[in-house]
Write an enzyme that holds these catalytic residues in place. Structure first.
Site, PDB file in Angstrom:
ATOM      1  N   ASP A 143     -38.295 -76.077 -40.644  1.00 30.50           N
ATOM      2  CA  ASP A 143     -37.907 -74.651 -40.626  1.00 30.50           C
ATOM      3  C   ASP A 143     -39.048 -73.632 -40.660  1.00 30.50           C
ATOM      4  O   ASP A 143     -40.007 -73.793 -41.423  1.00 30.50           O
ATOM      5  CB  ASP A 143     -37.064 -74.310 -41.869  1.00 30.50           C
ATOM      6  CG  ASP A 143     -36.035 -75.335 -42.205  1.00 30.50           C
ATOM      7  OD1 ASP A 143     -35.877 -76.304 -41.464  1.00 30.50           O
ATOM      8  OD2 ASP A 143     -35.384 -75.168 -43.243  1.00 30.50           O
ATOM      9  N   GLU A 155     -27.096 -73.965 -45.000  1.00 26.65           N
ATOM     10  CA  GLU A 155     -28.532 -73.854 -45.271  1.00 26.65           C
ATOM     11  C   GLU A 155     -29.069 -72.557 -44.657  1.00 26.65           C
ATOM     12  O   GLU A 155     -28.445 -71.966 -43.777  1.00 26.65           O
ATOM     13  CB  GLU A 155     -29.287 -75.038 -44.629  1.00 26.65           C
ATOM     14  CG  GLU A 155     -28.834 -76.397 -45.112  1.00 26.65           C
ATOM     15  CD  GLU A 155     -29.632 -77.563 -44.521  1.00 26.65           C
ATOM     16  OE1 GLU A 155     -30.022 -78.446 -45.284  1.00 26.65           O
ATOM     17  OE2 GLU A 155     -29.856 -77.588 -43.302  1.00 26.65           O
TER      18      GLU A 155
END
Ligand code: FRU
Length: 504
Positions: free
Chosen positions: A44, A226
């Site tokens: 990420d 998330e």
């Protein structure tokens, strides 16, 4: 013996150069105009913040392997969102845990009190993932930490009072997105907490109070929630401002695996009320855009998004050496209002224009194929003739591997077909055709494509439909041609730009 010494010196030099700025970025499949880390594992994007002319990008990083491991925050910076400078690791794991995803802001009013001298502090919040707690089967092994920088992001100190938000007994409790909320005059953290998001408020960035939750009964719950993001966005006509909430979902995206859904609605500093939406909305229908969030403090109120260009289904198996994963092209988000509701659009940031080299007109009638390497393609197809049922373009190489990007009239959908695009054996899910709904009713189909070695990004109809897909040809695709399942592909006009590499 001498040979051994030479080898160890050479491998030392290689390691240094891979970690430093001199990584070559010429490996097979390695993107040339997308950001990727010098070596090893990345997932990420984290802590994206603009400060004094510089866009900072941090990222989930495991510097010791090409698969996921103890997470650090890697760091890079850019003045134009296109050319990146690799910087030393910003945050290392410590006794509280690995450093999972999070975000950062410029603390302009020094609410935190961290400021020394005239430089406004940067404040980052992130999740600590305590591996010992996880191994013991506890459910409170994720909690939130804070770090700050008083030298414009060069070095970071962890706050001595960590954790700033303790775990209330929720197993998946992570990925804080920090914003300043003008309406309530408070800092707000949006946090993924089990099957919902929670909102926390603070005046000083250190003490946090839970003030609201959203989502238990809304959106897609096919996977773990998330990496949320929450921001205001003006509609294209400038008349309204809505709040947009992004939530990534680990599995169950429309074409399989991980994907990012979004909600539009109102947020008052405590409560998010979503505009009633019957269908789940996705920011990208390809399989390779996950965990994306937006930059904080961007100039001119720009809302700039960046995603991780992979999918947890196969991210750790993709056939690349030395490094795994890259980020998408930075994208400018916009909001359209129609009778069907509010719709997020995404387009490549205007800074990508600076990548263009040669321009060539595309005409598949006078010339059956055009050579490609790193390219941007702008193609307009006509829908006037109903005989054109299924058409598009294909990238191919001399061993007959091909990637198709097309439109299917019956389904009114775009698709990317990577079934025959080369190496797919590393994952049983990889060889597939991915579809995305077309939302425009114009008689002209506009395809805007970016092709970079092992990825394609499609922005169709001005960014109304977006798809990002990876592919791994045995030999690079080096040409493009049109195809049509009936009649000829109805191309009205097209241009192809050769793009330059950002890694020199
Ligand atoms: C999303 C994610 C986050 C987490 C990070 C760990 O891809 O699972 O929820 O913070 O990756 O690397």
């Amino acid at each position: 013996m001498r040979y051994k010494i030479l080898c160890s010196i050479l491998s030392g030099l290689l390691a240094v150069s891979l970690l430093g700025q001199t990584a070559s970025y010429v490996e097979k499949h390695r993107p040339r105009f997308h950001f990727s880390q010098p070596a090893n594992w990345m997932n990420d994007p984290n802590g994206m913040v603009y400060d004094k002319g510089i866009y900072h990008l941090f990222y989930q990083y495991y510097p010791d392997s090409t698969v996921w491991g103890p997470m650090h925050w890697g760091h890079a910076s850019s003045a134009d969102l296109i050319h990146w400078k690799n910087l030393p690791v910003a945050l290392y794991p410590d006794s509280l845990g690995y450093i999972f995803s999070g975000s950062a802001v410029v603390d302009k009013k020094n609410s935190s009190g961290f400021q020394q001298g005239s430089i406004q502090p940067l404040v980052a919040v992130f999740t600590y993932h305590n591996i010992a707690g996880e191994k013991k089967g506890r459910n409170d092994f994720q909690y939130q930490g804070l770090a700050y920088s008083i030298d414009h992001g060069k070095t970071w100190q962890k706050y001595a009072g960590n954790p700033i938000i303790a775990n209330p007994g929720i197993k998946d409790f992570r990925d804080p997105k920090l914003i300043w909320h003008e309406g309530s005059g408070k800092w707000i953290i949006t946090l993924a907490a089990g099957n919902k998001v929670q909102f926390y408020a603070s005046a000083d960035l250190k003490k946090w109070q839970l003030c609201g939750t959203f989502g238990e009964k809304e959106g897609s719950h096919d996977g773990v929630w998330e990496c949320p993001d929450l921001f205001p966005l003006k509609t294209a006509d400038g008349k309204e401002t809505k709040w947009v909430l992004l939530v990534s979902v680990g599995t169950g995206a429309p074409n399989g695996g991980s994907g990012t859904q979004y909600f539009t609605g109102e947020f008052d500093g405590q409560k998010f009320v979503s505009d009633a939406a019957k269908t789940v909305k996705w920011i990208d229908y390809g399989t390779d855009n996950y965990a994306g969030i937006t930059w904080s403090n961007s100039p001119d109120n720009r809302r700039i998004f960046l995603g991780w260009m992979s999918n947890w289904q196969y991210a750790q198996q993709v056939p690349t050496k030395n490094w795994r994963s890259a980020m998408t092209i930075p994208r400018e988000l916009g909001l359209l209002k129609s009778p069907a509701g509010y719709h997020l659009i995404a387009n490549p940031v205007k800074e990508t224009l600076g990548l263009r080299l040669e321009k060539e007109a595309v005409n598949f009638l006078s010339r059956k194929e055009h050579p490609i390497s790193l390219n941007e393609l702008l193609l307009n197809f006509s829908l006037e003739n109903p005989e054109s049922e299924d058409f598009g373009i294909e990238l191919f190489n001399s061993i007959n591997e091909k990637l198709r990007i097309g439109y299917n009239r019956k389904k009114n959908s775009y698709y990317i077909d990577r079934t025959h695009a080369g190496n797919t054996g590393f994952s049983k899910e990889f060889a597939a055709l991915h579809e995305a709904p077309r939302l425009s009713n114009h008689k002209t189909i506009q395809l805007h494509l970016f092709i970079d070695k092992s990825s394609v990004e499609l922005f169709a109809d001005g960014g109304k439909t977006v798809m990002t897909d990876l592919f791994f040809p045995t030999d690079d695709f080096n040409a493009v041609r049109a195809y049509s399942k009936s009649g000829t592909a109805p191309l009205i006009n097209g241009s192809l730009y050769e793009l330059k590499s950002i890694w020199k």
